[in-house]
Each structure stands twice: as C-alpha cells, then as structure tokens.
Scaffold this motif. Structure first.
Motif, PDB file in Angstrom:
ATOM      1  N   SER A 165       0.938  -1.191  -0.182  1.00  0.00           N
ATOM      2  CA  SER A 165       0.080   0.137   0.202  1.00  0.00           C
ATOM      3  C   SER A 165       0.725   1.454  -0.884  1.00  0.00           C
ATOM      4  O   SER A 165       1.791   1.222   0.889  1.00  0.00           O
ATOM      5  CB  SER A 165      -0.240   0.072   0.908  1.00  0.00           C
ATOM      6  OG  SER A 165      -1.429   1.255   1.726  1.00  0.00           O
ATOM      7  N   TYR A 225      -6.359  -1.303   3.003  1.00  0.00           N
ATOM      8  CA  TYR A 225      -6.970  -1.170   4.313  1.00  0.00           C
ATOM      9  C   TYR A 225      -6.280   0.090   5.185  1.00  0.00           C
ATOM     10  O   TYR A 225      -6.413   0.904   6.506  1.00  0.00           O
ATOM     11  CB  TYR A 225      -7.030  -2.020   5.151  1.00  0.00           C
ATOM     12  CG  TYR A 225      -6.511  -3.269   5.063  1.00  0.00           C
ATOM     13  CD1 TYR A 225      -5.062  -2.899   5.880  1.00  0.00           C
ATOM     14  CD2 TYR A 225      -6.063  -4.540   3.798  1.00  0.00           C
ATOM     15  CE1 TYR A 225      -3.694  -3.650   6.092  1.00  0.00           C
ATOM     16  CE2 TYR A 225      -5.116  -4.567   4.175  1.00  0.00           C
ATOM     17  CZ  TYR A 225      -3.676  -5.153   4.562  1.00  0.00           C
ATOM     18  OH  TYR A 225      -2.918  -5.877   4.659  1.00  0.00           O
ATOM     19  N   TRP A 226      -5.474   0.942   4.592  1.00  0.00           N
ATOM     20  CA  TRP A 226      -4.490   1.856   5.200  1.00  0.00           C
ATOM     21  C   TRP A 226      -5.167   3.361   4.580  1.00  0.00           C
ATOM     22  O   TRP A 226      -4.496   4.310   4.941  1.00  0.00           O
ATOM     23  CB  TRP A 226      -2.892   1.751   4.680  1.00  0.00           C
ATOM     24  CG  TRP A 226      -2.306   0.596   5.016  1.00  0.00           C
ATOM     25  CD1 TRP A 226      -1.452  -0.432   4.952  1.00  0.00           C
ATOM     26  CD2 TRP A 226      -1.614   0.856   6.551  1.00  0.00           C
ATOM     27  NE1 TRP A 226      -1.003  -1.491   5.361  1.00  0.00           N
ATOM     28  CE2 TRP A 226      -1.499  -0.555   6.585  1.00  0.00           C
ATOM     29  CE3 TRP A 226      -2.104   1.376   7.980  1.00  0.00           C
ATOM     30  CZ2 TRP A 226      -0.426  -1.295   7.226  1.00  0.00           C
ATOM     31  CZ3 TRP A 226      -1.250   1.304   8.409  1.00  0.00           C
ATOM     32  CH2 TRP A 226      -0.478  -0.398   8.658  1.00  0.00           C
ATOM     33  N   ASP A 227      -5.534   2.943   3.244  1.00  0.00           N
ATOM     34  CA  ASP A 227      -6.520   4.729   2.858  1.00  0.00           C
ATOM     35  C   ASP A 227      -6.989   4.926   4.188  1.00  0.00           C
ATOM     36  O   ASP A 227      -6.749   6.424   3.618  1.00  0.00           O
ATOM     37  CB  ASP A 227      -7.216   3.931   2.314  1.00  0.00           C
ATOM     38  CG  ASP A 227      -7.037   3.890   0.820  1.00  0.00           C
ATOM     39  OD1 ASP A 227      -5.862   3.333   0.868  1.00  0.00           O
ATOM     40  OD2 ASP A 227      -8.212   3.117  -0.464  1.00  0.00           O
ATOM     41  N   CYS A 234       6.174  -0.088   4.443  1.00  0.00           N
ATOM     42  CA  CYS A 234       6.390  -1.240   2.171  1.00  0.00           C
ATOM     43  C   CYS A 234       6.887  -0.703   1.589  1.00  0.00           C
ATOM     44  O   CYS A 234       7.382  -1.769   0.444  1.00  0.00           O
ATOM     45  CB  CYS A 234       4.547  -0.511   1.671  1.00  0.00           C
ATOM     46  SG  CYS A 234       3.650  -1.589   2.374  1.00  0.00           S
ATOM     47  N   ILE A 276      -5.653   6.357   6.881  1.00  0.00           N
ATOM     48  CA  ILE A 276      -4.844   7.737   7.522  1.00  0.00           C
ATOM     49  C   ILE A 276      -4.540   8.361   6.986  1.00  0.00           C
ATOM     50  O   ILE A 276      -3.434   9.005   7.183  1.00  0.00           O
ATOM     51  CB  ILE A 276      -2.758   6.820   8.233  1.00  0.00           C
ATOM     52  CG1 ILE A 276      -2.920   5.917   6.777  1.00  0.00           C
ATOM     53  CG2 ILE A 276      -3.862   5.420   8.657  1.00  0.00           C
ATOM     54  CD1 ILE A 276      -1.395   5.717   6.925  1.00  0.00           C
ATOM     55  N   TYR A 294      -1.417  -8.080   7.089  1.00  0.00           N
ATOM     56  CA  TYR A 294      -0.487  -7.301   7.147  1.00  0.00           C
ATOM     57  C   TYR A 294       0.288  -6.382   5.715  1.00  0.00           C
ATOM     58  O   TYR A 294       0.195  -7.668   4.818  1.00  0.00           O
ATOM     59  CB  TYR A 294       0.845  -7.936   8.493  1.00  0.00           C
ATOM     60  CG  TYR A 294       1.307  -8.650   8.111  1.00  0.00           C
ATOM     61  CD1 TYR A 294       0.375 -10.151   8.940  1.00  0.00           C
ATOM     62  CD2 TYR A 294       2.025  -9.671   7.033  1.00  0.00           C
ATOM     63  CE1 TYR A 294       1.043 -11.361   8.859  1.00  0.00           C
ATOM     64  CE2 TYR A 294       2.173 -11.046   7.335  1.00  0.00           C
ATOM     65  CZ  TYR A 294       1.652 -11.984   7.304  1.00  0.00           C
ATOM     66  OH  TYR A 294       2.151 -12.968   7.275  1.00  0.00           O
ATOM     67  N   THR A 295       1.298  -5.594   6.365  1.00  0.00           N
ATOM     68  CA  THR A 295       2.050  -5.518   5.103  1.00  0.00           C
ATOM     69  C   THR A 295       3.399  -4.809   4.979  1.00  0.00           C
ATOM     70  O   THR A 295       3.010  -4.269   6.647  1.00  0.00           O
ATOM     71  CB  THR A 295       1.121  -3.873   3.921  1.00  0.00           C
ATOM     72  OG1 THR A 295       0.889  -2.896   4.404  1.00  0.00           O
ATOM     73  CG2 THR A 295       0.023  -4.475   2.830  1.00  0.00           C
ATOM     74  N   GLY A 344       0.533   3.592   1.463  1.00  0.00           N
ATOM     75  CA  GLY A 344       0.196   4.448   2.813  1.00  0.00           C
ATOM     76  C   GLY A 344       0.525   3.649   4.339  1.00  0.00           C
ATOM     77  O   GLY A 344       0.649   3.859   4.763  1.00  0.00           O
ATOM     78  N   CYS A 345       1.624   2.755   3.587  1.00  0.00           N
ATOM     79  CA  CYS A 345       2.206   1.701   4.754  1.00  0.00           C
ATOM     80  C   CYS A 345       3.642   2.046   5.287  1.00  0.00           C
ATOM     81  O   CYS A 345       4.332   2.217   3.368  1.00  0.00           O
ATOM     82  CB  CYS A 345       2.054   0.480   3.989  1.00  0.00           C
ATOM     83  SG  CYS A 345       3.403  -1.095   5.424  1.00  0.00           S
ATOM     84  N   GLY A 385      -0.415  10.262   4.898  1.00  0.00           N
ATOM     85  CA  GLY A 385      -0.137   9.891   4.920  1.00  0.00           C
ATOM     86  C   GLY A 385       0.792   8.930   5.398  1.00  0.00           C
ATOM     87  O   GLY A 385       1.943   9.770   6.168  1.00  0.00           O
ATOM     88  N   GLU A 386       1.358   8.128   6.176  1.00  0.00           N
ATOM     89  CA  GLU A 386       3.117   7.279   6.673  1.00  0.00           C
ATOM     90  C   GLU A 386       3.905   7.770   5.850  1.00  0.00           C
ATOM     91  O   GLU A 386       4.955   8.207   6.076  1.00  0.00           O
ATOM     92  CB  GLU A 386       2.822   5.898   7.615  1.00  0.00           C
ATOM     93  CG  GLU A 386       1.801   5.595   8.385  1.00  0.00           C
ATOM     94  CD  GLU A 386       2.028   4.203   8.640  1.00  0.00           C
ATOM     95  OE1 GLU A 386       3.109   3.507   8.155  1.00  0.00           O
ATOM     96  OE2 GLU A 386       1.940   3.843   9.757  1.00  0.00           O
TER      97      GLU A 386
END
Length: 234
Positions: A35, A66-68, A41, A70, A98-99, A37-38, A175-176
């Motif tokens: 992702s 599922y990280w969207d 990654c 954040i 998990y990612t 957003g991870c 995001g991250e």
C-alpha cells in the motif's frame, strides 16, 4: 459464472501433443500485498522492482485498501486484493493480514521485508516438480491458452488472467509516506478467472484480450492454493 466471460474451453481427449505451441518456461509467481499508505512497504516495493528484471520470476503488486483511512487513498488499491489477501490468510489458518507480505508460488508466506528469505523461497519453488504445461499466444485482441498435465497433472485448477501496469511513479501527499516519490512495478489492475480445468487432460481456451496492458495467465488451485504454472502474455 465464468462461462459468462465468453471463454471457450475445449478438452481434447487423447491429444498426444501436450500443447499446440512450444511451452514457455514457467516463472515463479511472487505476489506482493502492499500500500502507498504503509511506511514499511517501500523496501518491499523496491525488491519487487528488482525482481521485475528477471525472466524466471513474475512479480505482481496487489495494492490493498485498508491503509487508505490514514490520509492517503492508494489509487491502485482494490478491495478485491484485500479479499484475496484475507483468503490466503484463512486458507493458511491465520487471522491476521499485514503489509508488506509476499506470497511465493501461492504457498510460501513471507511477512515484512526479508530479501534473503524471499530469494531462497523463489529458488526453492524453481526446483519443484513440474505438474502442468502452459502456453499462451495472442493474436490481435484474442488470447489462446493451451494446457496439458505433466505426469499425473495438478488436479483441478482455476485458469486466471492477470493484467498489470508495468510501471508508475507516484508522489505521495498524505499518510505515513508523505513527501515520498515512489516507483511501482507490475501493478495489478485485473484478476479474472477464465475457466476451471480438471488438470488431467489437455485443454485449450480462448478469451478476449483488448488493450495494451501487459498480462499473464496462471494455473492456481482454489484456496487460493499453489500456482502450478504461469505464462506471460507477449
């Protein structure tokens, strides 16, 4: 149902030649669940880019959604890929996803960024006994797929068409990973079951293949389970 995809599947009893065309060497399929957003990654994304230079590996990036939440919606993400990742976890008896996560050959699960373990798993899958022959050819906007069992054959499998974008560069603005410019490769845009094959007798199928996206055909057991063969669409 898969027959609604207007795919013609023909089983040819007593067909002595395994496939009509020369089978391609089967690359090892590496699925990366990732992702934008991870924060963990990017190293795995870079490893997938490295793998994309190899003919003996078919790396595929499946972006999950599922990280969207954040702050940065991944424009490549699909709930279908999240569902696929959950199906792998369920099939393996796990409750967590998990990612980043890599699945090698539909079987070997590698959590996080572990390049040494990943390369070892790829090498191990290259030594597995061949159970199916697979050949793919494209003429215009039509695809022809030929399959034949090798030895006892793989048993029942699903014939899957995968299409992907070879490369994209993204500036992430939330995001991250805010502020990072990321390169992604083999971004899966379509994962379509074409037909079921019982895996005991040679068979052919035809399917539409419009557009210019790159692609591949996989033979995979339900579950999802082992990937028995893969061939790139040239």
């Amino acid at each position: 149902m898969m027959m609604r995809l207007a795919v013609l599947l023909v089983v040819i009893s007593g067909w002595l030649s395994p496939v009509a065309a020369q089978p391609q060497p089967g690359p090892v399929v590496v699925e990366l669940f990732t992702s934008q957003g991870c924060s963990s990654c990017p190293p795995a994304d870079a490893l997938l880019m490295e793998l994309s230079t190899r003919e003996d590996v078919l790396p595929l990036a499946l972006h999950v959604d599922y990280w969207d939440y954040i702050g940065w919606p991944d424009k490549f993400a699909s709930p279908k890929f999240t569902k696929r990742q959950k199906a792998y976890a369920h099939h393996a008896g796990r409750s967590m996803i998990y990612t980043p996560q890599m699945i090698i050959g539909g079987q070997t699960d590698i959590a996080g960024f572990k390049p040494v373990e990943t390369m070892a798993a790829i090498d191990a899958h290259k030594t597995l006994a061949k159970q199916a022959e697979l050949s793919v050819s494209r003429t215009g906007d039509r695809l022809e797929v030929s399959m034949a069992p090798h030895g006892k054959g793989p048993g029942a499998v699903r014939v899957v068409l995968v299409r992907f974008t070879p490369h994209a560069r993204v500036t992430i603005r939330g995001g991250e990973n805010t502020g990072r410019v990321m390169d992604y490769v083999n971004i899966v845009t379509q994962w379509t079951p074409l037909a079921e094959w019982e895996g005991t007798a040679p068979a052919r199928l035809e399917a539409p293949y419009p557009g210019d996206d790159e692609g591949a055909v996989l033979l995979q057991a339900d579950g999802p389970g082992p990937v028995f063969a893969a061939a790139r669409v040239r």
